[in-house]
Design a protein around this motif. Structure first.
Motif, PDB file in Angstrom:
ATOM      1  N   ILE A 131      65.607 102.113  17.964  1.00 58.16           N
ATOM      2  CA  ILE A 131      66.759 103.542  17.477  1.00 58.16           C
ATOM      3  C   ILE A 131      66.624 105.347  17.588  1.00 58.16           C
ATOM      4  O   ILE A 131      67.306 105.797  17.613  1.00 58.16           O
ATOM      5  N   THR A 132      64.803 104.897  17.742  1.00 59.74           N
ATOM      6  CA  THR A 132      64.414 106.088  18.890  1.00 59.74           C
ATOM      7  C   THR A 132      65.082 106.988  20.187  1.00 59.74           C
ATOM      8  O   THR A 132      65.762 107.809  20.166  1.00 59.74           O
ATOM      9  N   LEU A 133      65.201 105.773  20.735  1.00 64.59           N
ATOM     10  CA  LEU A 133      65.448 106.358  22.033  1.00 64.59           C
ATOM     11  C   LEU A 133      67.125 106.784  21.919  1.00 64.59           C
ATOM     12  O   LEU A 133      67.880 106.818  22.648  1.00 64.59           O
ATOM     13  N   LEU A 134      68.233 105.256  21.012  1.00 65.85           N
ATOM     14  CA  LEU A 134      69.411 105.584  20.946  1.00 65.85           C
ATOM     15  C   LEU A 134      69.547 107.109  20.661  1.00 65.85           C
ATOM     16  O   LEU A 134      70.821 107.664  20.951  1.00 65.85           O
ATOM     17  N   CYS A 135      68.628 107.641  19.570  1.00 69.28           N
ATOM     18  CA  CYS A 135      69.395 109.294  19.282  1.00 69.28           C
ATOM     19  C   CYS A 135      68.937 109.654  20.473  1.00 69.28           C
ATOM     20  O   CYS A 135      69.503 110.670  20.644  1.00 69.28           O
ATOM     21  N   ALA A 136      68.028 109.475  21.016  1.00 72.74           N
ATOM     22  CA  ALA A 136      67.157 110.869  22.465  1.00 72.74           C
ATOM     23  C   ALA A 136      68.029 110.519  23.195  1.00 72.74           C
ATOM     24  O   ALA A 136      68.436 111.473  24.235  1.00 72.74           O
ATOM     25  N   LEU A 144      68.822 100.932  34.096  1.00 68.61           N
ATOM     26  CA  LEU A 144      69.947 101.824  34.423  1.00 68.61           C
ATOM     27  C   LEU A 144      70.072 101.645  36.595  1.00 68.61           C
ATOM     28  O   LEU A 144      71.253 102.749  36.921  1.00 68.61           O
ATOM     29  N   VAL A 145      69.340 101.321  36.805  1.00 67.04           N
ATOM     30  CA  VAL A 145      69.538 101.065  38.096  1.00 67.04           C
ATOM     31  C   VAL A 145      71.682 100.684  38.359  1.00 67.04           C
ATOM     32  O   VAL A 145      71.852  99.721  37.841  1.00 67.04           O
ATOM     33  N   PRO A 146      72.072 101.047  39.378  1.00 65.11           N
ATOM     34  CA  PRO A 146      73.433 100.668  40.026  1.00 65.11           C
ATOM     35  C   PRO A 146      73.693  99.089  40.238  1.00 65.11           C
ATOM     36  O   PRO A 146      73.082  98.968  40.367  1.00 65.11           O
ATOM     37  N   ALA A 147      75.048  99.038  39.503  1.00 64.51           N
ATOM     38  CA  ALA A 147      75.403  97.463  39.654  1.00 64.51           C
ATOM     39  C   ALA A 147      75.217  97.539  41.751  1.00 64.51           C
ATOM     40  O   ALA A 147      75.253  96.532  42.215  1.00 64.51           O
ATOM     41  N   VAL A 148      75.423  98.163  41.841  1.00 65.27           N
ATOM     42  CA  VAL A 148      75.705  97.956  43.513  1.00 65.27           C
ATOM     43  C   VAL A 148      74.483  98.483  44.370  1.00 65.27           C
ATOM     44  O   VAL A 148      74.097  98.273  45.278  1.00 65.27           O
ATOM     45  N   ASP A 149      73.543  98.873  43.719  1.00 67.15           N
ATOM     46  CA  ASP A 149      72.122  99.003  44.438  1.00 67.15           C
ATOM     47  C   ASP A 149      71.001  97.861  44.545  1.00 67.15           C
ATOM     48  O   ASP A 149      71.458  97.411  43.690  1.00 67.15           O
ATOM     49  N   ARG A 150      71.435  97.672  45.900  1.00 67.91           N
ATOM     50  CA  ARG A 150      70.195  96.926  45.982  1.00 67.91           C
ATOM     51  C   ARG A 150      68.926  96.320  45.337  1.00 67.91           C
ATOM     52  O   ARG A 150      68.213  95.609  45.092  1.00 67.91           O
ATOM     53  N   ARG A 151      68.619  97.235  44.894  1.00 71.78           N
ATOM     54  CA  ARG A 151      66.762  97.867  43.739  1.00 71.78           C
ATOM     55  C   ARG A 151      67.485  96.873  43.101  1.00 71.78           C
ATOM     56  O   ARG A 151      66.472  96.087  42.091  1.00 71.78           O
ATOM     57  N   ARG A 152      68.343  96.082  42.243  1.00 74.22           N
ATOM     58  CA  ARG A 152      69.163  95.443  41.074  1.00 74.22           C
ATOM     59  C   ARG A 152      68.290  94.364  41.253  1.00 74.22           C
ATOM     60  O   ARG A 152      67.600  93.479  40.523  1.00 74.22           O
ATOM     61  N   THR A 153      69.350  94.003  42.530  1.00 70.11           N
ATOM     62  CA  THR A 153      68.485  92.331  43.775  1.00 70.11           C
ATOM     63  C   THR A 153      66.941  92.366  43.248  1.00 70.11           C
ATOM     64  O   THR A 153      66.836  90.895  42.615  1.00 70.11           O
ATOM     65  N   ALA A 173      54.846 106.324  33.729  1.00 71.19           N
ATOM     66  CA  ALA A 173      55.910 107.240  34.069  1.00 71.19           C
ATOM     67  C   ALA A 173      56.295 108.749  34.209  1.00 71.19           C
ATOM     68  O   ALA A 173      54.737 109.198  34.093  1.00 71.19           O
ATOM     69  N   GLU A 174      56.729 109.205  34.753  1.00 65.92           N
ATOM     70  CA  GLU A 174      56.981 110.965  35.135  1.00 65.92           C
ATOM     71  C   GLU A 174      58.274 110.902  35.212  1.00 65.92           C
ATOM     72  O   GLU A 174      59.204 110.122  35.612  1.00 65.92           O
ATOM     73  N   VAL A 175      58.349 111.878  34.864  1.00 65.83           N
ATOM     74  CA  VAL A 175      59.979 112.379  34.543  1.00 65.83           C
ATOM     75  C   VAL A 175      60.315 113.824  35.731  1.00 65.83           C
ATOM     76  O   VAL A 175      59.426 114.560  36.207  1.00 65.83           O
ATOM     77  N   ILE A 176      61.359 112.909  36.221  1.00 68.96           N
ATOM     78  CA  ILE A 176      61.357 113.862  37.675  1.00 68.96           C
ATOM     79  C   ILE A 176      62.483 115.257  37.538  1.00 68.96           C
ATOM     80  O   ILE A 176      62.248 115.800  38.515  1.00 68.96           O
ATOM     81  N   GLY A 229      63.696 109.442  36.006  1.00 72.44           N
ATOM     82  CA  GLY A 229      63.130 109.204  35.483  1.00 72.44           C
ATOM     83  C   GLY A 229      62.983 107.521  35.150  1.00 72.44           C
ATOM     84  O   GLY A 229      62.585 106.851  34.394  1.00 72.44           O
ATOM     85  N   GLY A 230      64.702 107.532  34.484  1.00 70.75           N
ATOM     86  CA  GLY A 230      64.866 106.266  33.459  1.00 70.75           C
ATOM     87  C   GLY A 230      64.072 106.335  32.160  1.00 70.75           C
ATOM     88  O   GLY A 230      63.448 106.670  32.334  1.00 70.75           O
ATOM     89  N   VAL A 231      64.638 105.320  31.504  1.00 64.16           N
ATOM     90  CA  VAL A 231      63.875 104.402  30.282  1.00 64.16           C
ATOM     91  C   VAL A 231      62.393 104.713  30.659  1.00 64.16           C
ATOM     92  O   VAL A 231      62.122 105.802  29.526  1.00 64.16           O
ATOM     93  N   PRO A 232      61.537 103.968  31.394  1.00 62.04           N
ATOM     94  CA  PRO A 232      60.246 104.570  30.613  1.00 62.04           C
ATOM     95  C   PRO A 232      60.233 106.213  31.000  1.00 62.04           C
ATOM     96  O   PRO A 232      58.567 106.554  29.942  1.00 62.04           O
ATOM     97  N   ALA A 233      60.769 107.128  31.408  1.00 62.77           N
ATOM     98  CA  ALA A 233      60.478 108.495  31.669  1.00 62.77           C
ATOM     99  C   ALA A 233      61.264 108.925  30.116  1.00 62.77           C
ATOM    100  O   ALA A 233      60.044 109.871  29.618  1.00 62.77           O
ATOM    101  N   LEU A 234      62.384 108.554  29.773  1.00 65.31           N
ATOM    102  CA  LEU A 234      63.054 109.221  28.173  1.00 65.31           C
ATOM    103  C   LEU A 234      61.508 108.606  27.440  1.00 65.31           C
ATOM    104  O   LEU A 234      60.950 109.470  26.673  1.00 65.31           O
ATOM    105  N   LEU A 235      60.880 107.536  27.455  1.00 61.39           N
ATOM    106  CA  LEU A 235      59.781 107.325  26.550  1.00 61.39           C
ATOM    107  C   LEU A 235      58.582 107.619  26.562  1.00 61.39           C
ATOM    108  O   LEU A 235      58.102 108.140  25.641  1.00 61.39           O
TER     109      LEU A 235
END
Length: 585
Positions: free
Chosen positions: A269-274, A226-235, A361-364, A329-335
């Protein structure tokens, strides 16, 4: 001896090309000398292929050229040899007649490229909707260790305020325009601002859905999707991906079939539904499961969906864009939130299990990632319905539809193709009212290569009265960014004689979501009479890839893969039969 030599726990696949003191070894090594690689490099280092779907005509993937360079840096840092190979780029919004048939073409290209070249592992770079599943399908069939990285969500600009500056906003604003609630000038201003940066959909459309699903499958680095395409964290993730790929290349593990087991698909599938993800992902997961021999069915999607609530408050089922989901928190927090519903022992390319990944992981932000007991909406975000209109099943994204239509009975209004809809949907002589059931057929995998036509437009006169949803049924797909009460992927499709082909104007159709039933209320004798009179449409494709596609495509409930590509591969390196042969010399 190279400083970057690393220890290998096995004989590398690339050794069959480079580590032989014979004529083929000489040819292979000397060929790559032009690319700057020495005999010593090729004799000592593992080789990682970077399969890149960058192109100018695909804005979703525009940043992949830069990400590939970062992946190369990571591979070099870890002592590997990076070799980038360009593959077909499927531009969802540009390619005609629809992007869908080219998923299988790219999957074949990816598989054959991996088989044909001396890759010990591969990094898959994709973004746009069909690019992602195609790369996964090809890599799964080739059987070489792989890691996936998406281009990342775009960062849309807004001239209309709020989070409407995205693909979901397009659907809503088009409805407002047709209803006379939005001026053409305001719509034009929205058009100028909606595509602000490179990257795929910024809501939970198909591309974002596939990206997060790759984390749940265990094929992407945790937190990367989920890191945006323009975000340097993706590099930073791209470099880390490169380093990890070298370790996987040296160890020869994990291979795709060691990760993609039944546990991985259940988690996906669980994440897809969530997250209220795209119905297109259902087709892609079915196809991917078929590649690795996992017996996944539509029924399994419905079983899991019944117990998984919508906990991600993101569009189109919720309020926010995916960047908010990342900061929450991204996918780790979702999971982690979904922990009671997951297989925690499922493996990942990270080297850890899903349970180990989510431990820290932590939900922020609990407004964006809701607790299981306080969801955005309770369970059943996706449903699978069956009946005499869809014997092999159809799907519905209930979290993006009006619940008033979950139990509905109404007369059919049938359209043979999308052009007829465009020409006649506003015709008052059709007698369409809010109780009507709009039917589109001949839009399935054989009929029209299954375009995203399932969100049929509503008649203008109903829009002007404030009607915003109606029951729509088709053998087509629907954009993951869209919304509405649309029953999709009706199987078998009309073009091969499925029951959808037998519906006539005025027939009563009944949908009961609670009972998972889709019924054509016509006597069996009358349906049989219609079936005997039905004639298949003439094929329009007599040459090339589309001819191959029409002959070998499977139905939606099996993932629309080619029938000759299903099943796990016992032998993944057939090129070994030709080790002693040198072509081109």
């Amino acid at each position: 001896m190279s400083e970057n030599k690393i220890e290998h726990s096995r004989s590398l696949r690339s050794a069959r090309w480079f580590r032989k003191d014979d004529l083929p070894g000489f040819v292979h090594r000397s060929t790559l000398a032009a690319a700057g690689w020495s005999r010593e490099d090729l004799m000592e280092r593992p080789v990682v292929g970077i399969l890149n779907t960058w192109s100018d005509i695909n804005p979703c993937n525009l940043n992949l050229r830069d990400l590939a360079e970062e992946v190369k840096t990571g591979i070099l840092e870890a002592g590997g040899i990076p070799l980038e190979a360009p593959l077909m780029s499927i531009s969802e919004n540009i390619i005609k007649p629809t992007s869908f048939p080219f998923r299988n073409l790219l999957a074949m290209e990816a598989e054959e490229s991996i088989r044909a070249y001396p890759f010990d592992a591969v990094v898959l770079l994709g973004g746009c909707d069909k690019t992602q599943p195609a790369l996964l399908m090809g890599a799964a069939s080739a059987g070489v260790p792989c890691l996936f990285m998406a281009s990342g969500p775009a960062t849309p600009r807004s001239s209309t305020g709020g989070d409407l500056a995205n693909a979901t906003g397009v659907w809503r604003l088009v409805d407002e325009l047709r209803a006379g609630e939005l001026s053409e000038g305001d719509f034009a201003a929205f058009e100028r601002s909606v595509m602000g940066t490179a990257g795929h959909c910024a809501e939970m459309g198909t591309a974002s859905s596939m990206a997060v699903i790759c984390e749940a499958l265990g094929l992407s680095l945790p937190g990367s999707s989920l890191v945006p395409a323009v975000d340097r964290r993706r590099t930073r993730f791209a470099r880390e991906l490169g380093r990890r790929s070298v370790r996987m290349a040296a160890e020869g593990s994990p291979r795709p079939n060691e990760i993609l087991d039944e546990r991985a698909f259940d988690n996906a599938i669980t994440l897809l539904c969530a997250v209220g993800g795209s119905t297109n992902v259902i087709i892609h997961l079915l196809a991917l499961a078929g590649r690795v021999g996992v017996p996944l069915t539509l029924e399994r999607f419905d079983e899991i969906a019944r117990r998984v609530p919508l906990i991600a408050n993101v569009q189109p089922a919720g309020e926010h864009l995916t960047e908010r989901l990342m900061t929450a928190g991204g996918v780790p927090a979702l999971l982690k939130t979904l922990k009671p519903l997951l297989h925690l022992d499922a493996r990942t390319v990270d080297g850890r299990t899903i349970g180990e990944v989510i431990a820290t992981a932590e939900v922020i932000d609990e407004d964006v990632i809701r607790p299981l007991d306080k969801p955005v909406k309770p369970g059943g975000t996706l449903v699978v319905v069956k009946g005499n209109l869809a014997p092999d099943g159809a799907v519905m994204k209930t979290c993006a539809a009006d619940p008033k239509l979950f139990s509905h009975r109404g007369p059919a209004v049938v359209f043979e193709d999308v052009q007829t809809i465009a020409d006649r949907i506003d015709d008052p002589e059709l007698g369409i009212d809010e109780n009507s059931v709009l039917i589109l057929r001949n839009a399935g995998p054989v009929g029209a290569a299954m375009p995203e036509w399932g969100m049929l437009p509503l008649p203008r006169h109903l829009m002007e009265r404030g009607v915003r949803d109606m029951l729509r049924i088709s053998d087509a797909r629907m954009s993951g960014t869209a919304y509405g009460a649309a029953v999709l992927h009706v199987s078998p499709e009309a073009a091969i004689g499925g029951p959808l082909a037998l519906v006539q104007d005025g027939d009563i159709i009944e949908l009961d979501v609670a009972e998972r039933r889709l019924q054509l209320c016509v006597e069996p004798e009358e349906l049989e009479r219609r079936r005997q009179a039905w004639q298949p449409p003439l094929s329009r494709h007599v040459r090339g890839y589309r001819n191959l596609y029409s002959q070998h495509i499977e139905q939606a409930h099996r993932g629309c893969d080619f029938d000759f590509l299903r099943g796990a591969n016992e032998e993944t390196l057939p090129e070994g039969l030709f080790d002693g042969w040198v072509g081109g010399w």
